[in-house]
Scaffold this motif. Sequence first.
Motif, PDB file in Angstrom:
ATOM      1  N   ARG A 170       0.824  -1.214   0.000  1.00  7.97           N
ATOM      2  CA  ARG A 170       0.000   0.000   0.000  1.00  7.97           C
ATOM      3  C   ARG A 170       0.851   1.254   0.000  1.00  7.97           C
ATOM      4  O   ARG A 170       0.427   2.320  -0.434  1.00  7.97           O
ATOM      5  CB  ARG A 170      -0.896  -0.009   1.249  1.00  7.97           C
ATOM      6  N   VAL A 171       2.073   1.160   0.473  1.00  8.10           N
ATOM      7  CA  VAL A 171       2.969   2.306   0.502  1.00  8.10           C
ATOM      8  C   VAL A 171       3.807   2.322  -0.775  1.00  8.10           C
ATOM      9  O   VAL A 171       4.777   3.030  -0.888  1.00  8.10           O
ATOM     10  CB  VAL A 171       3.874   2.231   1.748  1.00  8.10           C
ATOM     11  N   GLY A 172       3.443   1.505  -1.755  1.00  3.26           N
ATOM     12  CA  GLY A 172       4.294   1.251  -2.902  1.00  3.26           C
ATOM     13  C   GLY A 172       4.574   2.445  -3.775  1.00  3.26           C
ATOM     14  O   GLY A 172       3.843   3.432  -3.799  1.00  3.26           O
ATOM     15  N   LEU A 173       5.656   2.296  -4.570  1.00  2.65           N
ATOM     16  CA  LEU A 173       6.072   3.367  -5.468  1.00  2.65           C
ATOM     17  C   LEU A 173       5.072   3.581  -6.589  1.00  2.65           C
ATOM     18  O   LEU A 173       5.015   4.668  -7.168  1.00  2.65           O
ATOM     19  CB  LEU A 173       7.459   3.056  -6.026  1.00  2.65           C
ATOM     20  N   SER A 174       4.297   2.573  -6.932  1.00  2.00           N
ATOM     21  CA  SER A 174       3.278   2.789  -7.956  1.00  2.00           C
ATOM     22  C   SER A 174       2.305   3.876  -7.508  1.00  2.00           C
ATOM     23  O   SER A 174       1.832   4.679  -8.304  1.00  2.00           O
ATOM     24  CB  SER A 174       2.529   1.491  -8.247  1.00  2.00           C
ATOM     25  N   ARG A 175       1.997   3.911  -6.210  1.00  2.00           N
ATOM     26  CA  ARG A 175       1.119   4.948  -5.670  1.00  2.00           C
ATOM     27  C   ARG A 175       1.771   6.324  -5.818  1.00  2.00           C
ATOM     28  O   ARG A 175       1.125   7.303  -6.138  1.00  2.00           O
ATOM     29  CB  ARG A 175       0.860   4.668  -4.185  1.00  2.00           C
ATOM     30  N   VAL A 176       3.067   6.360  -5.537  1.00  2.00           N
ATOM     31  CA  VAL A 176       3.779   7.631  -5.663  1.00  2.00           C
ATOM     32  C   VAL A 176       3.778   8.098  -7.104  1.00  2.00           C
ATOM     33  O   VAL A 176       3.549   9.270  -7.403  1.00  2.00           O
ATOM     34  CB  VAL A 176       5.222   7.490  -5.139  1.00  2.00           C
ATOM     35  N   ALA A 225      13.967   6.421 -10.477  1.00  2.00           N
ATOM     36  CA  ALA A 225      13.988   5.416 -11.543  1.00  2.00           C
ATOM     37  C   ALA A 225      12.859   4.411 -11.337  1.00  2.00           C
ATOM     38  O   ALA A 225      12.093   4.100 -12.257  1.00  2.00           O
ATOM     39  CB  ALA A 225      15.338   4.702 -11.577  1.00  2.00           C
ATOM     40  N   LYS A 226      12.730   3.922 -10.123  1.00  2.00           N
ATOM     41  CA  LYS A 226      11.706   2.930  -9.832  1.00  2.00           C
ATOM     42  C   LYS A 226      10.310   3.538  -9.910  1.00  2.00           C
ATOM     43  O   LYS A 226       9.364   2.903 -10.398  1.00  2.00           O
ATOM     44  CB  LYS A 226      11.948   2.344  -8.437  1.00  2.00           C
ATOM     45  N   ASP A 227      10.198   4.765  -9.462  1.00  2.00           N
ATOM     46  CA  ASP A 227       8.914   5.469  -9.512  1.00  2.00           C
ATOM     47  C   ASP A 227       8.427   5.625 -10.946  1.00  2.00           C
ATOM     48  O   ASP A 227       7.232   5.526 -11.222  1.00  2.00           O
ATOM     49  CB  ASP A 227       9.081   6.844  -8.854  1.00  2.00           C
ATOM     50  N   ALA A 228       9.353   5.852 -11.872  1.00  2.00           N
ATOM     51  CA  ALA A 228       8.994   6.060 -13.273  1.00  2.00           C
ATOM     52  C   ALA A 228       8.960   4.755 -14.057  1.00  2.00           C
ATOM     53  O   ALA A 228       8.639   4.758 -15.246  1.00  2.00           O
ATOM     54  CB  ALA A 228       9.978   7.025 -13.926  1.00  2.00           C
ATOM     55  N   GLY A 229       9.301   3.635 -13.407  1.00  2.00           N
ATOM     56  CA  GLY A 229       9.332   2.369 -14.120  1.00  2.00           C
ATOM     57  C   GLY A 229      10.473   2.282 -15.101  1.00  2.00           C
ATOM     58  O   GLY A 229      10.377   1.614 -16.138  1.00  2.00           O
ATOM     59  N   LYS A 230      11.578   2.945 -14.776  1.00  2.00           N
ATOM     60  CA  LYS A 230      12.733   2.968 -15.666  1.00  2.00           C
ATOM     61  C   LYS A 230      13.904   2.216 -15.032  1.00  2.00           C
ATOM     62  O   LYS A 230      13.966   2.022 -13.815  1.00  2.00           O
ATOM     63  CB  LYS A 230      13.145   4.409 -15.960  1.00  2.00           C
ATOM     64  N   ALA A 231      14.828   1.791 -15.858  1.00  2.00           N
ATOM     65  CA  ALA A 231      15.983   1.048 -15.371  1.00  2.00           C
ATOM     66  C   ALA A 231      17.001   1.956 -14.712  1.00  2.00           C
ATOM     67  O   ALA A 231      17.776   1.513 -13.853  1.00  2.00           O
ATOM     68  CB  ALA A 231      16.636   0.285 -16.526  1.00  2.00           C
ATOM     69  N   ASP A 232      17.008   3.233 -15.100  1.00  2.00           N
ATOM     70  CA  ASP A 232      18.067   4.104 -14.622  1.00  2.00           C
ATOM     71  C   ASP A 232      17.558   5.532 -14.548  1.00  2.00           C
ATOM     72  O   ASP A 232      16.645   5.926 -15.280  1.00  2.00           O
ATOM     73  CB  ASP A 232      19.275   4.023 -15.565  1.00  2.00           C
TER      74      ASP A 232
END
Length: 496
Positions: A21-27, A123-130
């Motif tokens: 629920r606190v996940g980066l997808s939410r951010v 990077a993780k928030d945007a779904g990117k590798a870097d």
Amino acid sequence: MNRREAMRGLGMGAASLSLSRVGLSRVGLARARVAASDRLTVACIGVGSQGLRVMLDMLRLAEVQVVAVCDVNRGSSDYLDWGPNELRDKVRQTLQDPAWGANLPGPTAGRETAKEIVNAFYAKDAGKADYKGCAAYEDFRELLAKEHDLDAVIVSTPDHWHAPIAIAAMRAGKHVYSQKPMAHNVWECREMARVAKETGRATQVSIFNSDSTASRQVRELLGSGVIGSIRSIDIWSKRASSFWKQGLATPTQADAVPDGLNWDLWLGPAPSRPFNRAYLPFVWRAWYDFGCGALGDMGEYGLDTISRAVGLQAADRIEASTTDRFPECYPIASSIHFHFAQTASEPARPKGLPNDAPMGTGGEGVIYTGDHGRVMTAYMGENPRVIAADGKVTLPYGAPVTTDAPFRADRPEWGGSASGADTAHFLEWVEACHGGPAARASYAYEAPIVETLLLGCIAVRTHEVLDWDAENFRFAEGSQQATALLKPAYRSPYGL
């Protein structure tokens, strides 16, 4: 392409990771609702343990983009945890990476660690590798010179650097959020408030209880007149003897400067001295040249609520008694009397309080004495108890207080960290940076509070009664030593 243009794609990609629920997808979803051009670009200056904690909170705000970090320490694993693995676990929660820091020997912070975290988060928030959008600096002056697309800075350095960095940032056109205590000496309080007004910059001190539920309840309770006019206030904390190391002899030998630490820049405006582990990490607050002791650590929290409740300005007479004094370090314990009116009282156990009920909470608390009784609270206003003049406790000891909810259904990306309830405090400053109302703990509001605290620090050091003429910024009664401490000399080239 400037940084704002580069940011436009950040957070707009699909966030398909399976997270809590606190996940980066939410951010990411929250970030997508805030245009990149509307995000406050922020640099975090001072990313040791406390600065890293604040940086992690800022990362989770969709309204903020951390674009740079700065610290005189490249990185080390000798910082302080508030609990077992507290700092590591907060990073793991923020990054949603249960393996982060697995090979680190202890609490780790510093500019390279902070940079790594920021880039990994975005990077993780945007779904990117870097992602490589965060810059790292050793010297805040270089940061201010090179980060042209920067809106604001967060200052989380030791006390003696608060004013020089904040004032330089405001003069460079940046808004400022800084740690408590606001300043390291009395003159800096005035100067920080003056420059903030002169430049029109939004400011906020990290007094997160400035509008907490507990603080508001205390103000309402005292304003109701239940104990009449307030005649005296006693506030106490055990930090000087149980938390910070104080009452220390000045080291006579030098330790090797740790690899990656710019010791001369860490000292900055303070007089030069050899490095010793008695100063870093964590224990710097006890030393006159770097900190303001436990009074600086906790005083602004407590006096902020008191000031809002009874309308205090700077004290007009200050006196202190202490345990044994040390040439360069605050004592183990002290009792400081700030006179705002003609009446004063010694701390005493309120009549009627059950013998098995502790005063305050956890060795700290506040007592407001009025014409018709007393109000006793925990240090930041929690759990108020009204003790009438006849000894009757009209609110039971330990009465529950409604607390600020750490979650909001419409902002799940704030998550469940211990500082989740502080988010409104951060956003209040963000709104002020965008032209909204001044933050409650602005430099203008906090300056008289901190001025009083720092006058107390002077009284602790000189053991004399100080009559303070606030209007003319001088002691009507006080020694030359006390006067010199109002504005100590700054080591070149680090002055204001």
